[in-house]
Design a protein around this motif. Sequence first.
Motif, PDB file in Angstrom:
ATOM      1  N   PHE A 374      24.653  37.705  39.067  1.00 37.76           N
ATOM      2  CA  PHE A 374      25.435  37.418  37.862  1.00 37.76           C
ATOM      3  C   PHE A 374      26.919  37.696  38.093  1.00 37.76           C
ATOM      4  O   PHE A 374      27.778  36.951  37.629  1.00 37.76           O
ATOM      5  N   PHE A 375      27.209  38.759  38.801  1.00 38.70           N
ATOM      6  CA  PHE A 375      28.600  39.111  39.074  1.00 38.70           C
ATOM      7  C   PHE A 375      29.307  38.001  39.837  1.00 38.70           C
ATOM      8  O   PHE A 375      30.445  37.642  39.541  1.00 38.70           O
ATOM      9  N   LEU A 376      28.627  37.416  40.799  1.00 42.68           N
ATOM     10  CA  LEU A 376      29.228  36.385  41.632  1.00 42.68           C
ATOM     11  C   LEU A 376      29.250  35.019  40.957  1.00 42.68           C
ATOM     12  O   LEU A 376      29.702  34.043  41.545  1.00 42.68           O
ATOM     13  N   SER A 377      28.774  34.937  39.724  1.00 41.70           N
ATOM     14  CA  SER A 377      28.798  33.670  39.007  1.00 41.70           C
ATOM     15  C   SER A 377      30.126  33.453  38.287  1.00 41.70           C
ATOM     16  O   SER A 377      30.260  32.559  37.473  1.00 41.70           O
ATOM     17  N   ASN A 378      31.118  34.246  38.620  1.00 42.21           N
ATOM     18  CA  ASN A 378      32.430  34.156  37.994  1.00 42.21           C
ATOM     19  C   ASN A 378      33.492  34.170  39.094  1.00 42.21           C
ATOM     20  O   ASN A 378      33.482  35.035  39.965  1.00 42.21           O
ATOM     21  N   ASN A 379      34.398  33.193  39.052  1.00 44.53           N
ATOM     22  CA  ASN A 379      35.426  33.078  40.104  1.00 44.53           C
ATOM     23  C   ASN A 379      36.241  34.353  40.263  1.00 44.53           C
ATOM     24  O   ASN A 379      36.494  34.827  41.374  1.00 44.53           O
ATOM     25  N   THR A 380      36.701  34.900  39.141  1.00 42.62           N
ATOM     26  CA  THR A 380      37.564  36.080  39.183  1.00 42.62           C
ATOM     27  C   THR A 380      36.849  37.257  39.817  1.00 42.62           C
ATOM     28  O   THR A 380      37.420  37.988  40.649  1.00 42.62           O
ATOM     29  N   ASN A 381      35.590  37.455  39.451  1.00 43.74           N
ATOM     30  CA  ASN A 381      34.814  38.562  40.025  1.00 43.74           C
ATOM     31  C   ASN A 381      34.593  38.372  41.522  1.00 43.74           C
ATOM     32  O   ASN A 381      34.670  39.333  42.298  1.00 43.74           O
ATOM     33  N   THR A 382      34.314  37.141  41.922  1.00 40.67           N
ATOM     34  CA  THR A 382      34.074  36.875  43.334  1.00 40.67           C
ATOM     35  C   THR A 382      35.327  37.150  44.159  1.00 40.67           C
ATOM     36  O   THR A 382      35.269  37.784  45.217  1.00 40.67           O
ATOM     37  N   ALA A 383      36.477  36.676  43.665  1.00 43.29           N
ATOM     38  CA  ALA A 383      37.742  36.922  44.366  1.00 43.29           C
ATOM     39  C   ALA A 383      38.027  38.424  44.452  1.00 43.29           C
ATOM     40  O   ALA A 383      38.489  38.932  45.479  1.00 43.29           O
ATOM     41  N   MET A 384      37.727  39.146  43.366  1.00 43.60           N
ATOM     42  CA  MET A 384      37.945  40.589  43.346  1.00 43.60           C
ATOM     43  C   MET A 384      37.063  41.293  44.369  1.00 43.60           C
ATOM     44  O   MET A 384      37.511  42.207  45.070  1.00 43.60           O
ATOM     45  N   LEU A 385      35.800  40.868  44.479  1.00 35.91           N
ATOM     46  CA  LEU A 385      34.887  41.492  45.429  1.00 35.91           C
ATOM     47  C   LEU A 385      35.304  41.198  46.871  1.00 35.91           C
ATOM     48  O   LEU A 385      35.279  42.091  47.721  1.00 35.91           O
ATOM     49  N   LEU A 386      35.690  39.952  47.146  1.00 38.63           N
ATOM     50  CA  LEU A 386      36.174  39.613  48.478  1.00 38.63           C
ATOM     51  C   LEU A 386      37.400  40.446  48.831  1.00 38.63           C
ATOM     52  O   LEU A 386      37.564  40.908  49.967  1.00 38.63           O
ATOM     53  N   ASP A 387      38.265  40.618  47.857  1.00 39.44           N
ATOM     54  CA  ASP A 387      39.466  41.429  48.018  1.00 39.44           C
ATOM     55  C   ASP A 387      39.099  42.872  48.352  1.00 39.44           C
ATOM     56  O   ASP A 387      39.634  43.473  49.286  1.00 39.44           O
TER      57      ASP A 387
END
Length: 436
Positions: A374-387
């Motif tokens: 669910f967390f990775l289903s959002n662009n902003t969250n995914t970018a934050m996690l990659l960061d």
Amino acid sequence: MKISKFVFLFLFCLGFNLQASGTLNIEEVITRKGFKFLFVENCDLPKVSLNISFKDAGYAYENVEKQGLTWFTSLAIQEGAGKNDAKDFAKKLEDKGISLNFIAGLEAFRASLNTLSENLEEAVSLLSDAIMHPKVDLEGLNRAFEKAKVNFNNLEKDPYFIAGKELNTLLFKKHPYSKSEYGILDTIMSITRDDVLAYVKRNFTKDNIVISVVGCTTKEEVSALLDKYLSKLPLKRSKVRKIPVKNNFGPAESKNIFMDIPQSVIFFAQKGIAYEDPDYYSASVLINALGGMGLNSILMKELRQNLGITYGVFAHIIPNKHGNAIVGNMSTDSSTAGKAILAVKDTLSRIKREGIDEQLFKDAKTILVNNLTFFLSNNTNTAMLLDDMQINDRDVNRINNYADIINDVKLEKVNELASSLLDPENLFFVKVGRNT
């Protein structure tokens, strides 16, 4: 370690669908001028999330006499940049529906940019102005000082902030992680224009930049924009302060802080486990079962359902780069605060002794995997996690391997770890509320 605001990494968020394989297609791209970024293309919506961070530039690296400079800089550089004064800068963001936020992190200074795909170039242009050509004029500084005063006035009334700040002090003492993101008002009010510009020049450089991009664009477009707008960043920064690793906190301590509020806020913590530890994922399952599963967690069932003394109690691992802990918080009536503290200790003692059962073990693993999905289903969250993975020098492939890693965790290992990791006799407690 920022304990004042507990943010559970895997939130329930909705947005785009993961690829049919259940994995993200994460590409590492290097531009013609040498910028490296992680890229995930997703065109379910015509939006782009871009995160830029500068490693080793967080508030843990501040000098004592300039505590809060990182956070104050995050305010000051929004007050106009390039050819735009503060009003024009804000208007351009608003007119184009661009969201641009600067965050003073513990380890890094972050910029989070969200925009429609068609406005990506203008968004990157405005971001580059803010980090490379901030105005930091007298009017902007005064507005930032006023915001700081209001913020400190609010923080003085926030029991969660007060409890978290005091817990940091008990755990880390003179270690840099004991600092508050906001510094103290005296040091904030002594900051000058030269301080802000020196911070920007010293920390915003090519050799410590981290970039993550997720959304409806191409890696070629992003590469061209980064080269166009960020190529004039300084090449290298000055010497970086070394921060020691601190994972042991010494004998447990407790602190009571009086505040005339209806319910007491209680924070607790113990020694943690490093992300690099081979038992880290077993610990993740254990602590999720203990305090990360909402109404189904062990602590919630004991303190809410059985004892009826709290609406919520939570616990989770904070695996920061230079120090980690297992932390939790709850609120309860002042008259039952002592009972709540004893219940937490007793519950940890029971799990340390008995472990968790098979059904709870399975549920804890399922929830961890589902939460990440669910967390990775959002662009902003995914970018934050990659960061975040890049800032902390972690293997980004663990994102796609996460389900397999969690599913490979064994119950026997979790219960063996419970007996050695949980330390109820050495729990730190901070209570903010009325005395009883």
